[in-house]
Motif scaffolding. Structure first.
Motif, PDB file in Angstrom:
ATOM      1  N   LYS A 121       0.661  -1.299  -0.056  1.00  0.00           N
ATOM      2  CA  LYS A 121       0.186   0.007  -0.216  1.00  0.00           C
ATOM      3  C   LYS A 121       0.894   1.136   0.085  1.00  0.00           C
ATOM      4  O   LYS A 121       0.643   2.252  -0.881  1.00  0.00           O
ATOM      5  CB  LYS A 121      -1.082   0.082   1.296  1.00  0.00           C
ATOM      6  CG  LYS A 121      -2.169   1.108   1.215  1.00  0.00           C
ATOM      7  CD  LYS A 121      -2.998   0.885   2.465  1.00  0.00           C
ATOM      8  CE  LYS A 121      -4.073   2.212   2.377  1.00  0.00           C
ATOM      9  NZ  LYS A 121      -5.151   2.104   3.303  1.00  0.00           N
ATOM     10  N   GLU A 122       1.999   1.070   0.776  1.00  0.00           N
ATOM     11  CA  GLU A 122       2.891   2.553   0.861  1.00  0.00           C
ATOM     12  C   GLU A 122       3.471   2.870  -0.584  1.00  0.00           C
ATOM     13  O   GLU A 122       3.732   4.004  -0.877  1.00  0.00           O
ATOM     14  CB  GLU A 122       3.704   2.195   1.742  1.00  0.00           C
ATOM     15  CG  GLU A 122       3.508   2.424   3.308  1.00  0.00           C
ATOM     16  CD  GLU A 122       4.524   1.980   4.355  1.00  0.00           C
ATOM     17  OE1 GLU A 122       5.629   1.686   3.615  1.00  0.00           O
ATOM     18  OE2 GLU A 122       4.346   2.146   5.479  1.00  0.00           O
ATOM     19  N   ASN A 123       3.563   1.910  -1.178  1.00  0.00           N
ATOM     20  CA  ASN A 123       4.139   1.938  -2.566  1.00  0.00           C
ATOM     21  C   ASN A 123       3.121   2.321  -3.903  1.00  0.00           C
ATOM     22  O   ASN A 123       3.452   2.373  -4.923  1.00  0.00           O
ATOM     23  CB  ASN A 123       4.892   0.744  -3.023  1.00  0.00           C
ATOM     24  CG  ASN A 123       6.421   0.620  -2.503  1.00  0.00           C
ATOM     25  OD1 ASN A 123       7.379   1.371  -3.135  1.00  0.00           O
ATOM     26  ND2 ASN A 123       6.408   0.374  -1.161  1.00  0.00           N
ATOM     27  N   CYS A 124       1.840   2.377  -3.616  1.00  0.00           N
ATOM     28  CA  CYS A 124       0.872   2.591  -4.376  1.00  0.00           C
ATOM     29  C   CYS A 124       0.846   4.101  -4.579  1.00  0.00           C
ATOM     30  O   CYS A 124       1.172   4.936  -3.702  1.00  0.00           O
ATOM     31  CB  CYS A 124      -0.529   2.189  -4.005  1.00  0.00           C
ATOM     32  SG  CYS A 124      -0.609   0.182  -4.007  1.00  0.00           S
ATOM     33  N   ASP A 125       0.098   4.568  -5.612  1.00  0.00           N
ATOM     34  CA  ASP A 125       0.165   6.202  -5.837  1.00  0.00           C
ATOM     35  C   ASP A 125      -1.017   6.818  -5.132  1.00  0.00           C
ATOM     36  O   ASP A 125      -0.706   7.983  -4.449  1.00  0.00           O
ATOM     37  CB  ASP A 125       0.113   6.564  -7.453  1.00  0.00           C
ATOM     38  CG  ASP A 125       1.399   5.925  -8.116  1.00  0.00           C
ATOM     39  OD1 ASP A 125       2.541   6.547  -7.731  1.00  0.00           O
ATOM     40  OD2 ASP A 125       1.483   5.322  -9.299  1.00  0.00           O
ATOM     41  N   PHE A 126      -2.014   5.997  -5.048  1.00  0.00           N
ATOM     42  CA  PHE A 126      -3.273   6.718  -4.460  1.00  0.00           C
ATOM     43  C   PHE A 126      -4.247   5.488  -3.896  1.00  0.00           C
ATOM     44  O   PHE A 126      -3.909   4.315  -4.505  1.00  0.00           O
ATOM     45  CB  PHE A 126      -3.837   7.667  -5.180  1.00  0.00           C
ATOM     46  CG  PHE A 126      -4.418   7.071  -6.585  1.00  0.00           C
ATOM     47  CD1 PHE A 126      -5.503   6.639  -6.683  1.00  0.00           C
ATOM     48  CD2 PHE A 126      -3.525   7.047  -7.839  1.00  0.00           C
ATOM     49  CE1 PHE A 126      -5.994   6.046  -7.997  1.00  0.00           C
ATOM     50  CE2 PHE A 126      -3.864   6.752  -8.790  1.00  0.00           C
ATOM     51  CZ  PHE A 126      -5.299   6.292  -8.988  1.00  0.00           C
ATOM     52  N   THR A 127      -5.011   5.623  -3.041  1.00  0.00           N
ATOM     53  CA  THR A 127      -6.024   4.992  -2.703  1.00  0.00           C
ATOM     54  C   THR A 127      -7.611   5.087  -2.899  1.00  0.00           C
ATOM     55  O   THR A 127      -7.781   6.358  -2.917  1.00  0.00           O
ATOM     56  CB  THR A 127      -6.260   4.703  -1.130  1.00  0.00           C
ATOM     57  OG1 THR A 127      -4.538   4.166  -0.953  1.00  0.00           O
ATOM     58  CG2 THR A 127      -6.858   3.367  -0.603  1.00  0.00           C
ATOM     59  N   VAL A 128      -8.334   4.310  -3.450  1.00  0.00           N
ATOM     60  CA  VAL A 128      -9.601   4.414  -3.442  1.00  0.00           C
ATOM     61  C   VAL A 128     -10.450   3.611  -2.860  1.00  0.00           C
ATOM     62  O   VAL A 128     -10.028   2.542  -2.695  1.00  0.00           O
ATOM     63  CB  VAL A 128     -10.183   4.283  -5.190  1.00  0.00           C
ATOM     64  CG1 VAL A 128      -9.262   5.288  -6.064  1.00  0.00           C
ATOM     65  CG2 VAL A 128      -9.404   2.746  -5.590  1.00  0.00           C
ATOM     66  N   SER A 129     -11.304   3.994  -2.475  1.00  0.00           N
ATOM     67  CA  SER A 129     -12.450   3.413  -1.393  1.00  0.00           C
ATOM     68  C   SER A 129     -13.686   3.313  -2.164  1.00  0.00           C
ATOM     69  O   SER A 129     -14.323   4.187  -2.855  1.00  0.00           O
ATOM     70  CB  SER A 129     -12.337   3.944  -0.126  1.00  0.00           C
ATOM     71  OG  SER A 129     -11.005   3.926   0.287  1.00  0.00           O
ATOM     72  N   MET A 130     -14.707   2.521  -1.373  1.00  0.00           N
ATOM     73  CA  MET A 130     -15.980   2.423  -1.729  1.00  0.00           C
ATOM     74  C   MET A 130     -16.912   2.722  -0.552  1.00  0.00           C
ATOM     75  O   MET A 130     -16.686   2.342   0.572  1.00  0.00           O
ATOM     76  CB  MET A 130     -16.478   1.041  -2.140  1.00  0.00           C
ATOM     77  CG  MET A 130     -15.516   0.548  -3.591  1.00  0.00           C
ATOM     78  SD  MET A 130     -15.849  -1.044  -3.840  1.00  0.00           S
ATOM     79  CE  MET A 130     -14.571  -1.206  -4.843  1.00  0.00           C
ATOM     80  N   PRO A 131     -17.918   3.576  -0.534  1.00  0.00           N
ATOM     81  CA  PRO A 131     -18.825   3.893   0.504  1.00  0.00           C
ATOM     82  C   PRO A 131     -19.409   2.773   1.178  1.00  0.00           C
ATOM     83  O   PRO A 131     -19.894   1.618   0.359  1.00  0.00           O
ATOM     84  CB  PRO A 131     -19.828   4.937   0.016  1.00  0.00           C
ATOM     85  CG  PRO A 131     -19.405   5.303  -1.328  1.00  0.00           C
ATOM     86  CD  PRO A 131     -18.478   4.293  -1.790  1.00  0.00           C
TER      87      PRO A 131
END
Length: 276
Positions: free
Chosen positions: A237-247
């Motif tokens: 996760k730390e090496n990902c550019d961004f995080t997307v989530s679902m409500p």
């Protein structure tokens, strides 16, 4: 528990496993059809006597084109072969799906370059699904099925501590396993770094991120989906550019991995089709 000992429970587990179809058997009209279309080695195909036409006619035609023997058989024989699972009147004896098999014949040649080339041939920006230690073969099969339907160009999985390409995966994928390049890698973090060097954006699907439908998911993209119990590991996760989530508005605060992948991949499909 009615007094079952550990040995009793182990025996019961072994009995359940014995009742699973063997790895050289696939069944169901879609899996058998896609195996035929892909050129997979098939020894013979069993078809229920009096089976309705439609997709069965397609199977028989494809089998005849390839010179594969067709055997008409009774329902009881198919039921025994598939241990009572839903065979839809069709079963086939094939080469078993396992990593030793693929290492010799198929997976050996599959690399990230193959995925990118597939995207180039389709005149699309590459879309890759990275699975971080996914363990459930049903989830892997379902994700491969969605990846194929939504237009992803390949899947990346770790070589260790994760589900492999088992027959359960093949069946659950409903034939998608024949078309989605699946690349095994030794280290997910290093693979992410490699993809970044190729111009990819890396999106983690996890809690605490921006709402997925308010995020730009176009361009060269790799989406990381975590394991069923642990989610995405910290280093990944730390090496990902961004995080997307679902409500999450209900009392349950997480989605099944394959469900989350389906929601996200179809949002990407929608954005790529210019419907954002």
């Amino acid at each position: 528990m009615r007094g079952y000992s550990e040995n009793n429970m182990a025996d019961r587990k072994n009995i359940r496993q014995d009742r699973q179809p063997k790895d050289n058997i696939i069944f169901g009209r879609n899996p058998v059809t896609e195996a035929l279309k892909s050129g997979r080695d098939i020894d013979k195909i069993l078809i229920l006597k009096g089976a309705a036409e439609g997709s069965v006619s397609k199977i028989t035609a494809l089998a005849k084109e390839r010179g594969i023997p067709l055997v008409r058989t009774e329902k009881q024989a198919l039921d025994r072969l598939t241990h009572g699972l839903n065979h839809q009147g069709v079963a086939a004896y094939v080469s078993a799906y396992s990593f030793p098999f693929f290492a010799q014949f198929r997976i050996r040649d599959k690399t990230i370059d193959d995925i990118i080339e597939k995207a180039r041939q389709q005149s699309e920006e590459p879309l890759i699904v990275i699975l971080d230690n996914l363990e459930d073969p049903h989830n892997l099969g379902a994700i491969m099925r969605t990846a194929e339907c939504a237009g992803a160009h390949g899947v990346i999985i770790p070589k260790r501590n994760a589900c492999g390409l088992t027959e359960t995966v093949a069946k659950t994928s409903a034939g998608a396993i024949e078309y989605v390049p699946c690349v095994r890698v030794s280290n997910i973090v290093r693979t992410i770094e490699d993809l970044k060097g190729r111009g990819f954006w890396i999106a983690a699907c996890d809690v605490g991120g921006a709402e997925y439908y308010n995020t730009d998911l176009t361009g060269k993209l790799a989406v990381v989906i975590g394991s069923e119990g642990e989610g995405i590991s910290r280093l990944v996760k730390e090496n990902c550019d961004f995080t997307v989530s679902m409500p999450m508005v209900g009392k349950i605060t997480s989605l099944n991995a394959s469900n989350a992948a389906a929601v996200l991949l179809y949002e990407i499909r929608k954005q790529r089709d210019g419907k954002r």
